[in-house]
Design an enzyme around this catalytic site. Structure first.
Site, short mmCIF file in Angstrom:
data_model
loop_
_atom_site.label_atom_id
_atom_site.label_comp_id
_atom_site.label_asym_id
_atom_site.label_seq_id
_atom_site.Cartn_x
_atom_site.Cartn_y
_atom_site.Cartn_z
N ASP A 28 4.73 27.39 56.54
CA ASP A 28 4.45 26.23 57.37
C ASP A 28 5.08 24.97 56.80
O ASP A 28 4.68 24.49 55.74
CB ASP A 28 2.93 26.06 57.46
CG ASP A 28 2.51 25.02 58.47
OD1 ASP A 28 3.39 24.44 59.13
OD2 ASP A 28 1.30 24.79 58.60
N ASP A 31 10.62 19.86 62.51
CA ASP A 31 9.72 20.95 62.15
C ASP A 31 10.26 22.27 62.68
O ASP A 31 10.44 22.44 63.89
CB ASP A 31 8.32 20.69 62.72
CG ASP A 31 7.34 21.79 62.37
OD1 ASP A 31 7.38 22.27 61.22
OD2 ASP A 31 6.53 22.17 63.24
#
Length: 440
Positions: free
Chosen positions: A100, A319
């Site tokens: 992540d 991201d």
């Protein structure tokens, strides 16, 4: 049209002692037939739609992720996050964790487990590892947690005071346990194994929330001091990593790649860079988006006051774990209006109500203009239809950027077929147009 690189990967890792300055590993799309999580009973459109919903849910993590105190490898996506399959301890035990870029802490479920979510891999048992060592409450790593508690020597199983972490995510998932040191090992595409001793991680004894049973925990790839990337920078030639995301079709047998150390440097003809902006929380990678061009029509960025990432600098987060790109509503509306004027096709509504601009067409080419994202420092990222539109039904294609009041995110569909490099020392993110199916 875009076949996506979803919001998660799994990293396969095993152990031998070796010194290395660079390595590259495979990133495997969750919905690729190469993935153990591939579900042939669902359609490509179903998987695509699910990833869009995960993008929206994931955005809440960027606005409400918090800590509280009671607190190249093989990568396969699961439940909208990247997963990393890592080997932990001595002898090594393979565990599967969400990779992540929106989190820092590395953690895995551990025995003894007071409360844990169901997982398919066996639980890591620290009592069987010769390299496991808990960290004391006075350690610098413990102080890097926003909040932590201290288990006294009388309370700890090893008879020493131990730093206890508590970490909660925006979707109400959580983990609690002991902060410790352990050896992590990664297998590379070059065929050798890379041993990383004394990695700080959380040994989670209480864990719950939305985690998939295929996984075991989480590998934080953010910019904070406890992340895997920041810790790796001490042993693998600086805080550098890059990835190249393939346009993963339903039958693709080509894996994406992620590289660390000197292998993560993006340079040469066609490469351009934009500054990383230092903001809090330092977990996230902030860039400055100045404008978006639709063909030759340039649209200046519009900020939303009093909202996350709304300033002139650092107004968007890059991201790899979010599928869609999220833009401030007014700015997004300008882009949609320009696209509608440029594309000669019948506009229709998304029946799921997620995507704001859709066209009815069975043709792959509907005349989508090049969309250029203008980042500060002269980094002009030219996005093709592959990066900006996706076929969501047999006769419907939709724009894969949506409005968001709370946070702006440059998602992974927009990054397909770019070599994207992060240099935490030079504080830059670099882009280089690349055929990622041929990137080794």
């Amino acid at each position: 049209m875009a076949s996506l690189t979803l919001a998660c990967f799994t990293l396969l890792i095993s152990v031998i002692a070796t010194t290395v300055t660079a390595f590259t590993v495979d990133l495997i799309h969750r919905d690729s037939p190469l993935s153990p999580f591939y579900d042939s009973s669902t359609t490509h459109f179903d998987r695509l739609r699910d990833s869009f919903l995960r993008s929206i849910a994931r955005a809440s993590r960027f606005t409400s992720a918090s800590t509280s105190s009671p607190i190249e490898s093989r990568v396969i996506s699961s439940s909208g996050e990247y997963l990393m399959n890592v080997s932990v301890g001595t002898p090594p035990v393979e565990v599967l964790g969400i990779a992540d870029t929106g989190s820092d802490l590395i953690w895995t479920q551990c025995k003894p487990c007071k409360q844990c979510f169901n997982q398919n891999p066996p639980l890591f048992d620290p009592s069987r590892s010769s390299t496991y060592k808990t960290l004391p409450c006075q350690s610098s790593s413990c102080s890097n947690l926003d909040q932590a508690t201290c288990a006294t020597a009388a309370e700890s199983s090893n008879g020493q005071d131990t730093c206890q972490y508590s970490y909660r995510y925006g979707d109400r998932s959580y983990t609690r346990g002991s902060l410790a040191l352990e050896t992590f090992t990664l297998g590379s595409t070059a065929g050798h194994r890379v041993s990383l001793p004394k990695i700080v991680f959380g040994c989670g004894h209480e864990n719950g929330g939305t985690f998939d049973e295929s996984g075991s925990g989480l590998i934080g790839l953010g910019g904070g001091p406890l992340s895997f990337i920041s810790q790796l920078s001490k042993s693998v030639n600086g805080g550098k990593f890059s990835y190249c995301l393939v346009p993963t079709a339903a039958k693709s047998d080509v894996a994406s790649k992620i590289s660390f150390g000197t292998a993560g440097i993006v340079s040469g003809a066609g490469a351009f860079s934009t500054p990383l902006v230092s903001k809090q929380p330092d977990t996230f990678y902030y860039l400055t988006l100045e404008a978006i061009s639709v063909g030759e029509k340039k649209l200046l960025h519009k900020s939303q006051p009093n909202k996350a990432v709304a300033g002139s600098e650092g107004n968007i987060i890059i991201d790899s774990g979010t599928t869609l790109t999220l833009l401030p509503p007014g700015f997004h509306d300008d882009v949609v209006s320009a696209l509608e004027a440029a594309i000669n096709a019948e506009r229709v509504s998304d029946p799921r109500g997620v995507l704001s601009l859709c066209f009815k067409s069975k043709k792959d080419d509907i005349g989508v203009p090049v969309i250029t994202a203008h980042f500060s420092g002269g980094a002009d990222v030219k996005l093709n239809a592959l990066n900006t539109f996706a076929r969501v039904e047999d006769d419907m294609v939709c724009f894969t950027m949506i409005p968001s009041d709370d946070v702006a995110i440059f998602g992974n569909l927009a990054q397909i077929n770019f070599l994207v490099g992060y240099d935490l020392d030079e504080r830059t993110v670099s882009f280089k147009p690349t055929d990622c199916t041929k990137h080794l």
